[in-house]
Design an enzyme around this catalytic site. Structure first.
Site, PDB file in Angstrom:
ATOM      1  N   ASP A 177      47.712  39.478  36.353  1.00  0.00           N
ATOM      2  CA  ASP A 177      46.548  40.295  35.780  1.00  0.00           C
ATOM      3  C   ASP A 177      45.574  40.919  36.724  1.00  0.00           C
ATOM      4  O   ASP A 177      45.727  40.281  37.860  1.00  0.00           O
ATOM      5  CB  ASP A 177      45.818  39.524  34.541  1.00  0.00           C
ATOM      6  CG  ASP A 177      44.741  40.110  34.182  1.00  0.00           C
ATOM      7  OD1 ASP A 177      44.975  41.274  33.396  1.00  0.00           O
ATOM      8  OD2 ASP A 177      43.604  39.679  33.856  1.00  0.00           O
ATOM      9  N   ASP A 199      44.266  35.575  32.459  1.00  0.00           N
ATOM     10  CA  ASP A 199      42.754  35.058  32.127  1.00  0.00           C
ATOM     11  C   ASP A 199      42.641  35.343  30.705  1.00  0.00           C
ATOM     12  O   ASP A 199      41.397  35.007  30.163  1.00  0.00           O
ATOM     13  CB  ASP A 199      41.595  35.652  33.096  1.00  0.00           C
ATOM     14  CG  ASP A 199      41.223  36.966  32.678  1.00  0.00           C
ATOM     15  OD1 ASP A 199      42.128  38.033  32.386  1.00  0.00           O
ATOM     16  OD2 ASP A 199      40.174  37.194  32.173  1.00  0.00           O
TER      17      ASP A 199
END
Length: 227
Positions: free
Chosen positions: A10, A176
């Site tokens: 990410d 996250d």
């Protein structure tokens, strides 16, 4: 001889500086030297992760817009249509609201399959309008993403795996946010940085002590040469 496992990373909250915004430059050299494919999987508009790969100096393997756009290095796959999201934008504005990025709106200018709304804008009317058009709204901690209910990062990774030699059972992912849950479900090992939301932490195989890029760098050091 051991090798590095393929990575799925990410961007916001994962490759960023511990203070929050901005890519942490410490990740550039380890990723450039990584001896396995690196997939950038993000909610950002398609050009952003492509540019990130270019500037890091790694092959362009990209899942963008939460799975709405997938780039295998050879072909681009679009898994959602932006027309419904654009209809939500128009109705949201007609109700007196705004996307919150200013007149030029570089956050959405190059999006292909979804829209992103500033977190300072009202959420409930956005959800109601999106639902009327068969779309969902996910809060990544950086924006509200109005998207098709089907595409996600995990499905995008499956497309990359089908088109390349990457085996998802070998992959290590770091993320996250709620939009990383499908990534964690698709790969062998998923790590949530400590600043992750509760959805990501619950889906990850391990929650790290470190936040943002500190967590990512800790994982890279740990899994290097473990395949």
């Amino acid at each position: 001889m051991t090798a590095d496992p393929p990575l799925v990373l990410d961007v916001d909250g994962t490759l960023t500086r511990p203070q929050g915004w901005g890519i942490d430059p410490r990740v550039f050299d380890p990723l450039r030297e990584w001896n396995a494919p690196v997939v950038i999987a993000t909610g950002k508009a398609f050009p952003y992760p492509v540019a990130l790969c270019h500037f890091i100096g790694i092959p362009e393997l990209v899942v963008a817009e939460n799975g709405g756009v997938v780039y295998t290095g050879d072909d681009v796959f679009f898994t959602a249509d932006r027309e419904a999201a654009q209809a939500v934008t128009e109705e949201y504005r007609a109700a007196g609201y705004d996307l919150g990025w200013g007149d030029e709106d570089t956050v959405n200018r190059w999006r292909e399959t979804e829209i992103a709304v500033n977190l300072e804008q009202p959420l409930e009317p956005l959800r109601e309008i999106a639902a009327k058009h068969g779309l969902e709204v996910i809060d990544t901690g950086y924006a509200y993403h109005v998207k098709d209910t089907n595409p996600n990062k995990g499905a995008g990774l499956e497309t990359i795996a089908e088109q390349t030699s990457i085996d998802l059972e070998d992959c290590v992912a770091i993320g996250d946010s709620i939009n990383d849950v499908s990534t964690f479900e698709a790969v062998d090992r998923g790590f949530a940085v400590n600043n992750a939301d509760e959805s990501a932490k619950a889906a990850a195989d391990e929650v790290l002590d470190e936040v943002h890029a500190d967590g990512t760098l800790a994982v890279l050091e740990r899994v290097c040469g473990t395949k």
